[in-house]
Write a protein that holds these residues in place. Structure first.
Motif, mmCIF file in Angstrom:
data_model
loop_
_atom_site.group_PDB
_atom_site.id
_atom_site.type_symbol
_atom_site.label_atom_id
_atom_site.label_comp_id
_atom_site.label_asym_id
_atom_site.label_seq_id
_atom_site.Cartn_x
_atom_site.Cartn_y
_atom_site.Cartn_z
ATOM 1 N N GLU A 16 29.704 88.879 22.650
ATOM 2 C CA GLU A 16 30.980 89.433 23.125
ATOM 3 C C GLU A 16 30.776 90.465 24.249
ATOM 4 N N THR A 17 29.593 91.065 24.285
ATOM 5 C CA THR A 17 29.351 92.085 25.316
ATOM 6 C C THR A 17 29.406 91.484 26.719
ATOM 7 N N LEU A 18 29.209 90.177 26.833
ATOM 8 C CA LEU A 18 29.283 89.558 28.161
ATOM 9 C C LEU A 18 30.704 89.659 28.707
ATOM 10 N N LEU A 19 31.689 89.686 27.809
ATOM 11 C CA LEU A 19 33.086 89.798 28.240
ATOM 12 C C LEU A 19 33.392 91.217 28.701
ATOM 13 N N TRP A 20 32.768 92.186 28.045
ATOM 14 C CA TRP A 20 32.937 93.583 28.461
ATOM 15 C C TRP A 20 32.408 93.744 29.888
ATOM 16 N N ASN A 21 31.201 93.234 30.123
ATOM 17 C CA ASN A 21 30.603 93.333 31.470
ATOM 18 C C ASN A 21 31.485 92.652 32.515
ATOM 19 N N LEU A 22 31.930 91.460 32.183
ATOM 20 C CA LEU A 22 32.748 90.685 33.122
ATOM 21 C C LEU A 22 34.050 91.422 33.444
ATOM 22 N N LEU A 92 17.834 85.551 32.454
ATOM 23 C CA LEU A 92 17.804 85.531 30.983
ATOM 24 C C LEU A 92 19.044 86.249 30.450
ATOM 25 N N GLY A 93 19.704 85.660 29.468
ATOM 26 C CA GLY A 93 20.906 86.288 28.895
ATOM 27 C C GLY A 93 21.975 86.471 29.952
ATOM 28 N N GLU A 94 22.288 85.394 30.663
ATOM 29 C CA GLU A 94 23.124 85.502 31.859
ATOM 30 C C GLU A 94 24.602 85.738 31.568
ATOM 31 N N GLY A 95 25.030 85.389 30.374
ATOM 32 C CA GLY A 95 26.443 85.578 30.024
ATOM 33 C C GLY A 95 27.340 84.840 30.995
ATOM 34 N N LEU A 96 28.395 85.516 31.467
ATOM 35 C CA LEU A 96 29.259 84.930 32.498
ATOM 36 C C LEU A 96 29.081 85.711 33.794
ATOM 37 N N VAL A 113 19.361 81.242 31.125
ATOM 38 C CA VAL A 113 18.901 81.021 29.750
ATOM 39 C C VAL A 113 19.869 81.772 28.844
ATOM 40 N N GLU A 114 20.551 81.054 28.003
ATOM 41 C CA GLU A 114 21.562 81.680 27.141
ATOM 42 C C GLU A 114 21.561 81.044 25.757
ATOM 43 N N LEU A 115 22.079 81.760 24.803
ATOM 44 C CA LEU A 115 22.259 81.205 23.456
ATOM 45 C C LEU A 115 23.090 79.927 23.605
ATOM 46 N N GLY A 138 19.340 78.236 24.465
ATOM 47 C CA GLY A 138 18.268 78.625 23.539
ATOM 48 C C GLY A 138 18.046 80.114 23.664
ATOM 49 N N SER A 139 17.208 80.645 22.799
ATOM 50 C CA SER A 139 16.950 82.076 22.865
ATOM 51 C C SER A 139 15.899 82.373 23.935
ATOM 52 N N ALA A 140 16.115 83.490 24.637
ATOM 53 C CA ALA A 140 15.094 83.939 25.591
ATOM 54 C C ALA A 140 13.797 84.248 24.862
ATOM 55 N N LEU A 141 13.900 84.457 23.543
ATOM 56 C CA LEU A 141 12.719 84.859 22.777
ATOM 57 C C LEU A 141 11.868 83.687 22.318
ATOM 58 N N ALA A 159 16.474 90.040 33.722
ATOM 59 C CA ALA A 159 17.039 90.246 32.376
ATOM 60 C C ALA A 159 18.021 91.409 32.504
ATOM 61 N N GLN A 160 19.233 91.081 32.893
ATOM 62 C CA GLN A 160 20.263 92.096 33.171
ATOM 63 C C GLN A 160 21.126 92.260 31.926
ATOM 64 N N GLY A 161 21.035 93.425 31.321
ATOM 65 C CA GLY A 161 21.858 93.685 30.138
ATOM 66 C C GLY A 161 21.425 92.888 28.925
ATOM 67 N N LEU A 162 20.142 92.631 28.783
ATOM 68 C CA LEU A 162 19.676 91.802 27.662
ATOM 69 C C LEU A 162 18.668 92.504 26.755
ATOM 70 N N LEU A 163 17.610 93.075 27.339
ATOM 71 C CA LEU A 163 16.465 93.483 26.512
ATOM 72 C C LEU A 163 16.810 94.567 25.496
HETATM 73 C C1 LIG Z 1 25.526 92.452 27.784
HETATM 74 S S1 LIG Z 1 25.560 90.704 27.922
HETATM 75 C C2 LIG Z 1 24.875 90.559 29.553
HETATM 76 C C3 LIG Z 1 25.384 89.380 30.277
HETATM 77 C C4 LIG Z 1 25.005 89.349 31.766
HETATM 78 N N1 LIG Z 1 23.593 89.341 31.955
HETATM 79 C C5 LIG Z 1 25.641 90.497 32.483
HETATM 80 O O1 LIG Z 1 24.932 91.396 32.944
HETATM 81 O O2 LIG Z 1 26.871 90.498 32.587
HETATM 82 C C6 LIG Z 1 24.211 90.195 26.862
HETATM 83 C C7 LIG Z 1 23.976 88.713 26.914
HETATM 84 O O3 LIG Z 1 22.761 88.404 26.234
HETATM 85 C C8 LIG Z 1 22.922 87.163 25.595
HETATM 86 N N2 LIG Z 1 21.893 87.041 24.557
HETATM 87 C C9 LIG Z 1 21.795 87.726 23.396
HETATM 88 N N3 LIG Z 1 20.690 87.367 22.710
HETATM 89 C C10 LIG Z 1 20.076 86.430 23.468
HETATM 90 C C11 LIG Z 1 18.892 85.680 23.316
HETATM 91 N N4 LIG Z 1 18.101 85.822 22.233
HETATM 92 N N5 LIG Z 1 18.556 84.806 24.295
HETATM 93 C C12 LIG Z 1 19.329 84.642 25.393
HETATM 94 N N6 LIG Z 1 20.470 85.341 25.588
HETATM 95 C C13 LIG Z 1 20.841 86.223 24.651
HETATM 96 C C14 LIG Z 1 24.339 87.216 25.062
HETATM 97 O O4 LIG Z 1 24.837 85.941 24.748
HETATM 98 C C15 LIG Z 1 25.053 87.889 26.235
HETATM 99 O O5 LIG Z 1 25.541 86.943 27.144
#
Ligand SMILES: C[S@@+](CC[C@H](N)C(=O)[O-])C[C@H]1O[C@@H](n2cnc3c(N)ncnc32)[C@H](O)[C@@H]1O
Length: 284
Positions: A16-22, A92-96, A113-115, A138-141, A159-163
């Motif tokens: 859901e945090t991807l929606l906050w960022n967007l 990685l974790g690109e969201g929207l 790379v996204e869930l 799939g998971s980035a992990l 890895a923007q907003g992911l780690l």
């Molecule tokens: C804060 S959002 C960041 C989205 C985007 N990178 C941005 O900056 O707007 C975190 C993102 O990480 C993704 N995410 C969480 N766990 C993940 C995993 N294990 N592998 C890949 N993506 C993952 C979520 O689905 C979500 O889209």
């Protein structure tokens, strides 16, 4: 566009945090004096996604903050693309994120790379018409996505907003694997300072509307950056300063504060953004 022709999006937890960022990015981009141009993000929020953004997150008061952070990533990606016009960017974790459309040079190849649930959502809401963008579900992990990486013409990992959502050991393992496999490439990433991480872990990072940020257990400070530097084949970890924005705070106070490393690491003037270079030439 009528509400019923929009796509209902129902997410929780970290996705859901991807929606906050967007939402924050789009609200900044809508301003005539925006620090980030992002018509795709505006389109998604206004016309494509059916989600109660304001009801859930409140006013988008951190739009500029979020947009400046995205702009810093854009700048690094543009620099990479200038040097490697046919290279590959792995987000990685690109969201929207709509970054591809902000930085595209009509040649770069882009791998998200996204869930699986989000990869599917992304392909539906942001279809590719260039033949150069794809998203692996799939998971980035887990290392599966690495099979799709082609570093032959240059590679930049982002890895923007992911780690911050991972445990420390998970971050270290991911970095170690990338450093081992993708020699000579760079990963750009951001993090949260320990005080911020602690508040999220305690469930205390919330909006007036009651939206609670999910826990961000991985925190970055000087000691953590040293730990990253100790991972085999990590050649360098350096800070990237957020660009100057608009107004007293973002145009003057924060840029000044960000010149001082200890203040920068406190994360009060923007979250820490870093670049990590892996040693080697990247050539077999
Ligand atoms: C804060 S959002 C960041 C989205 C985007 N990178 C941005 O900056 O707007 C975190 C993102 O990480 C993704 N995410 C969480 N766990 C993940 C995993 N294990 N592998 C890949 N993506 C993952 C979520 O689905 C979500 O889209």
């Amino acid at each position: 566009m009528p509400e019923d022709s929009k796509s209902k999006v129902d997410l929780e937890g970290v996705p859901e945090t991807l929606l906050w960022n967007l939402y924050q990015r789009a609200s900044e981009a809508r301003r005539p004096d925006a620090v980030l141009k992002d018509p795709k993000a505006i389109g998604l929020v206004d016309s494509v996604i059916d989600y109660p953004f304001e009801e859930r997150f409140g006013k988008a008061s951190l739009g500029q903050w979020q947009a400046l952070r995205a702009r810093r990533f854009d700048e690094e990606i543009r620099r990479f693309i200038d040097e490697h016009p046919d290279g590959q960017v792995v987000a990685l974790g690109e969201g929207l994120e709509t970054q591809f459309w902000r930085v595209d040079n009509e040649r770069v190849r882009w791998l998200g790379v996204e869930l699986p649930e989000i990869a599917e959502l992304r392909e539906r809401l942001l279809p590719d018409d260039t033949g150069r963008v794809r998203t692996v579900g799939g998971s980035a992990l887990d290392g599966e996505w690495m099979e799709h990486v082609d570093p032959s013409k240059g590679l930049l990992l982002s890895a923007q907003g992911l780690l911050m959502y991972f445990q420390g050991e998970e971050v270290h393992r991911l970095v170690a694997e990338c450093a081992e496999r993708f020699r000579g490439s760079t990963m750009i990433f951001d993090g949260v300072p320990p005080w911020f991480s602690q508040r999220t872990v305690e469930g205390k990072m919330k909006t007036a509307q009651g939206y609670v940020s999910p826990p961000m257990p991985w925190a970055v400070d000087a000691a953590e950056k040293d730990r990253l530097r100790e991972i085999p084949h990590v050649a360098e970890v350096r800070d990237l300063r957020a660009p100057r924005g608009r107004g007293l705070l973002y145009g003057f106070v924060f840029p000044l504060a960000n010149r001082v490393r200890v203040v920068r690491e406190l994360g009060v003037s923007g979250l820490p953004i870093m670049a990590m270079r892996f040693e080697g030439t990247g050539r077999p």
